[in-house]
Design a protein around this motif. Structure first.
Motif, mmCIF file in Angstrom:
data_model
loop_
_atom_site.group_PDB
_atom_site.id
_atom_site.type_symbol
_atom_site.label_atom_id
_atom_site.label_comp_id
_atom_site.label_asym_id
_atom_site.label_seq_id
_atom_site.Cartn_x
_atom_site.Cartn_y
_atom_site.Cartn_z
ATOM 1 N N SER A 365 0.829 -1.211 0.000
ATOM 2 C CA SER A 365 0.000 0.000 0.000
ATOM 3 C C SER A 365 0.860 1.256 0.000
ATOM 4 O O SER A 365 0.597 2.216 -0.737
ATOM 5 N N TYR A 368 2.445 1.877 -3.368
ATOM 6 C CA TYR A 368 1.494 2.489 -4.302
ATOM 7 C C TYR A 368 1.507 4.008 -4.138
ATOM 8 O O TYR A 368 1.641 4.755 -5.116
ATOM 9 N N ARG A 441 -4.107 -1.529 -2.146
ATOM 10 C CA ARG A 441 -4.151 -0.350 -1.286
ATOM 11 C C ARG A 441 -4.783 -0.621 0.076
ATOM 12 O O ARG A 441 -4.436 0.038 1.063
#
Length: 463
Positions: A365, A368, A441
């Motif tokens: 996450s 990202y 995510r």
């Protein structure tokens, strides 16, 4: 050319041996990684292997040709996302009990290092390494991780991966050696340690030369040679700290042969003290320590020349973004550049002494977000991250091909699977993309079951 034996030809090319027991794992969305995502997919498992992966109805039809008349097919359906087991490309499971260090705040890397050393010294009196390491391995399994690159500093921790039936490599860490001491007794000590580790039932053994700031030149010359003669892989902490950064354009690079030819450098520290601009990556490259059997951890301070060297040598990078923030490595790794330039990248958590959890998706996450913040604008980011947390980790350890391949779901691969409880939208391509983005995510903490080599290793009410 290697050719299969007669038995292999008969069972693979000819009539396959009929089986009488199959487990069918079906899900609303299956992500094989080595093929397109599958809506209403299924994975057929026999023993520790994948038999088939595809649309559920196709897999059931295929099984009719490969099962006995009275075969039992047990279906376990999951109303979420099914992926290969995740692969943690860098961790130290024996430090699981040192979470108090990871909860601290540090103004520089050295401050974290001192805090770590203080807690480690106390723990060393009690030797809790085995218990802590096995606890960490269990935490990984519960979060969907089925394989790891685990660095072992104390022999009692060597069996962590094996304790949970996980795959991966236990890398024996070598650090703190000066050249003279290493030449006098280092090889003998290493031989004893590796022999002790080999007596454990470990998945695989490797060697981890710690870092250029804790080892002088001779160990960095010797250790790759030793590992290669023993058919072991190598894993190095590299370009983690500002100390390891080079100047770009570099003063000393692959092509500055005179500086290397005219003198022998005792250590990376000595080279830096005389004002040479070589990075740590350039230094170990000159010593012959890099190659496709190596992957490094962190790579935070890798500049353009460093990244080129890593690509040319076939070296993977395990990115550990949360750990880099906590230990204060000075900046984040150049995620955008690694992706755009085509480096082999994977994901690691590091240990609880420098990260809040061993859930790999927490780091995914963050990767990202960092990639987007750094300007990576391509629409393939979720797909790149999914590869990094599965097949990328396997490739970094040389476990992406061959009979015991992992990080993928295809016929003959080891049946390592993870089951994530996230919303699934398969009504349109955009819905599928949203589902994949949700996984990378917001997937941390959502794993509900883990299968390792066909065995249900964790089941939180999924089946």
């Amino acid at each position: 050319m290697n050719t299969p034996n007669t038995h292999d030809w008969d069972t693979v090319v000819g009539d396959p041996e009929l089986v009488d027991e199959v487990t069918l794992y079906s899900a609303r969305l299956v992500i094989p990684v080595t093929g397109p995502v599958i809506i209403d997919g299924a994975v057929a498992v026999h023993g520790d292997r994948v038999m088939h992966v595809g649309k559920r109805r196709w897999v059931l039809d295929a099984l009719k040709q490969e099962t006995t008349a009275h075969a039992t097919i047990t279906e376990r359906h999951w109303d979420g996302v099914l992926t290969p087991g995740l692969i943690n490309a860098h961790t130290h499971l024996q430090y699981t009990g040192m979470a108090e260090v990871g909860r601290g705040t540090y103004d520089r890397f050295r401050a974290w290092e001192l805090a770590f050393n203080k807690v480690y010294a106390v723990a060393k009196e009690e030797q809790p390494w085995k218990r802590w390491a096995e606890d960490g391995a269990r935490q990984m399994v519960e979060s969907g991780t089925t394989a790891a690159a685990d660095i072992v500093t104390d022999l009692d921790a060597a069996g962590a991966l094996a304790s949970q039936g996980m795959h991966g490599i236990a890398y024996w860490e070598v650090m703190g050696w000066h050249n003279d001491e290493w030449l006098e007794k280092g090889r003998t000590e290493l031989s004893r340690q590796l022999r002790t580790m080999s007596e454990e039932r470990l998945p695989n053994l490797g060697i981890s030369p710690h870092a250029p700031y804790t080892l002088e030149s001779e160990p960095f010359v010797d250790l790759p040679d030793i590992a290669r003669r023993l058919n072991m892989r190598l894993h190095i902490h590299l370009a983690e700290t500002p100390l390891e950064a080079g100047t770009y354009p570099p003063v000393l690079t692959t092509y500055s042969a005179a500086d290397w030819r005219d003198r022998d450098w005792v250590s990376y520290k000595q080279l830096k003290e005389v004002g040479k601009g070589a990075s740590a990556i350039q230094f170990v490259d000159q010593l012959g320590s890099l190659g496709p059997d190596v992957h490094i951890a962190h790579g935070v301070w890798a500049d353009k020349e460093d990244r080129r060297i890593l690509r040319q040598r076939g070296v993977g990078v395990a990115l550990c973004p949360r750990s880099n923030r906590i230990t204060n490595t000075g900046k984040d790794a150049p995620i955008r550049e690694y992706l755009e330039e085509g480096n082999l990248v994977a994901v690691g958590t590091d240990s609880l002494s420098s990260t809040p959890s061993l859930d790999l998706l927490d780091d995914v996450s963050m990767l990202y977000d960092l990639a987007r913040e750094q300007g990576y604008a391509n629409d393939d980011l979720t797909h790149r991250l999914i590869r990094m947390m599965t097949l990328g980790g396997a490739e970094s350890m040389g476990m992406h091909v061959g009979v015991n391949r992992i990080g993928q779901i295809n016929a003959g691969a080891l049946a390592d699977l993870a089951f994530f409880d996230i919303p699934v939208d398969t009504t349109s391509p955009a819905g599928i993309e949203t589902t994949l983005e949700t996984l990378v995510r917001h997937g941390a903490g959502t794993n509900r079951a883990t299968v390792i080599a066909g065995r249900v290793a964790y089941n939180d009410g999924a089946f």
